[in-house]
Scaffold this active site. Structure first.
Site, short mmCIF file in Angstrom:
data_model
loop_
_atom_site.label_atom_id
_atom_site.label_comp_id
_atom_site.label_asym_id
_atom_site.label_seq_id
_atom_site.Cartn_x
_atom_site.Cartn_y
_atom_site.Cartn_z
N ASP A 30 52.13 26.26 -10.74
CA ASP A 30 52.43 26.55 -9.33
C ASP A 30 53.22 27.84 -9.28
OD1 ASP A 30 52.85 24.29 -6.69
OD2 ASP A 30 53.49 26.39 -6.57
N LEU A 75 44.52 22.08 -6.62
CA LEU A 75 45.13 21.98 -5.28
C LEU A 75 45.80 23.29 -4.86
CD1 LEU A 75 44.92 18.89 -6.21
CD2 LEU A 75 46.75 18.49 -4.58
N ALA A 116 40.41 20.49 -3.96
CA ALA A 116 41.04 20.01 -2.72
C ALA A 116 40.63 20.93 -1.58
CB ALA A 116 42.55 19.99 -2.88
N TYR A 149 41.15 30.35 7.23
CA TYR A 149 41.46 29.20 6.36
C TYR A 149 40.21 28.37 6.13
CZ TYR A 149 44.15 25.07 4.82
OH TYR A 149 44.65 24.01 4.12
N LYS A 153 38.08 28.09 2.57
CA LYS A 153 37.88 26.80 1.91
C LYS A 153 36.39 26.43 1.88
CE LYS A 153 40.80 24.71 0.31
NZ LYS A 153 41.50 24.90 -1.00
#
Ligand code: UDP
Length: 323
Positions: A30, A75, A116, A149, A153
């Site tokens: 991360d 993720l 995700a 966004y 995705k």
């Protein structure tokens, strides 16, 4: 098993790490943009856990980690509509390049991967409930940053399906408004985090517009259970699953419930979208998942009621937010 969780210090990622550590070894990567080291602090001394503070865009590092793991939960992403609207460029690059790197390496070293994704994929479609296989995506103009966004995705999902066609075991989950401990108004779970903070401070609870827009809020334990079910259910590969509750609540009702549960004296006020997101914002007016596919294929259904979930979240916020 050794599991790689990208975005492992994020709000959903860190809960996923907690659950996976009960049985597996976990490496979390991360870069702490919206993630927070405090989310994983309690695991740092666990010999089964490793944390690396770096970006998924560091291809050399990702190659080393993917080579050495058995399964990938990807993720890491720019999340939260406000975050995307504030910095669309970084968001698009992180989401598209990041997933491209992960899937390319997963394909090279042949590792099962979960991607995700988000209910933003459906955009402002009015085909309710949103069905993974039949609801058409409806987005606004590319001049409106919010849709970056959904678009980024969607590219991730197309990439995943393309690799699936090449035989890679890959599965996609679309999250519906997850909330719970560790929510952060600057990242995921914005509206719940903001309303709780405002209520606890006794400040006005700021409902955008008329507050009739709806969402299906999903407690994080359910979000994580659905994610693991998608990744571990045999035969679920090559497909996409809505992970969410189908209990629909308007934003105004959410404000009332949070005010009630916190015992707050805050007034509930209506503010313009523009005052928060800037000019030219478009909202999704109704968002409800079809839960049929997840139920049938993954045997997954969200269980925690909004009342119970909010109570636990409020308790956490009381202890952890600084006022
Ligand atoms: N919202 C609101 N007040 C706030 C923050 C958000 O009324 O202070 C609204 C927002 O405009 C949207 C909904 O709450 O209609 C959910 O927003 P969030 O950013 O949490 O998630 P989204 O579902 O839009 O991705």
């Amino acid at each position: 098993m050794k599991i790689l969780v990208t975005g492992g210090a994020g709000y959903i990622g860190s809960h996923l790490v907690d659950r996976l550590l009960e049985e597996e070894e976990v490496c979390a990567v991360d870069n702490l943009t919206t993630g927070n080291v405090e989310n994983i602090q309690h695991n740092l001394n666990n010999p089964k856990f490793q944390f690396i503070n770096d970006s998924v865009l560091n291809e050399e590092l990702m190659e080393k980690l993917i080579k050495g793991c058995d399964v990938i939960y990807h993720l890491a992403a720019a999340v939260g509509v406000k975050h995307i609207v504030d910095d669309p460029l970084t968001s698009i690059k992180t989401n598209v390049k990041g997933t491209d790197i992960i899937l390319d390496l997963a394909h090279r070293y042949w590792k099962k991967t979960l991607i995700a994704s988000t209910s933003e994929i459906y955009g402002k479609s009015n085909q309710i409930p949103f069905d993974e296989h039949s609801t058409e995506r409806v987005l606004g103009s590319t001049k409106i940053d919010r849709w970056a966004y959904s678009t980024s995705k969607a590219i991730d999902e197309h990439l995943a399906f393309a690799y699936s066609k090449k035989g890679l075991p890959v599965v996609i989950v679309r999250y519906f408004n997850s909330y719970g401990p560790r929510i952060d108004e600057k990242g995921y779970g914005t509206v719940v985090a903001r309303f709780i903070k405002q209520a606890l401070k006794g400040r006005p609870i700021t409902v955008h517009g008329d507050g009739k827009q709806t969402r299906c809020f999903t407690y994080v334990d359910d979000t994580v259970r659905g994610t693991i079910a998608a990744c571990t259910t045999k035969g679920a590969e090559g497909d996409v699953y809505n992970i969410g509750s189908n209990y629909e609540t308007s934003i105004y009702q959410l404000a009332v419930l949070i005010k009630e549960l916190t015992g707050s004296s805050s007034e509930i006020t209506s503010t313009s979208y523009e005052s928060y997101y800037g000019k030219g914002f478009e909202d999704t007016i109704k968002r409800v998942p079809s839960i049929i596919n997840a139920k049938k294929k993954l045997k997954f259904e969200a269980k925690v009621s909004l009342q119970d979930g909010l109570k636990k979240t409020i308790e956490w916020c009381k202890k952890n937010y600084t006022f």
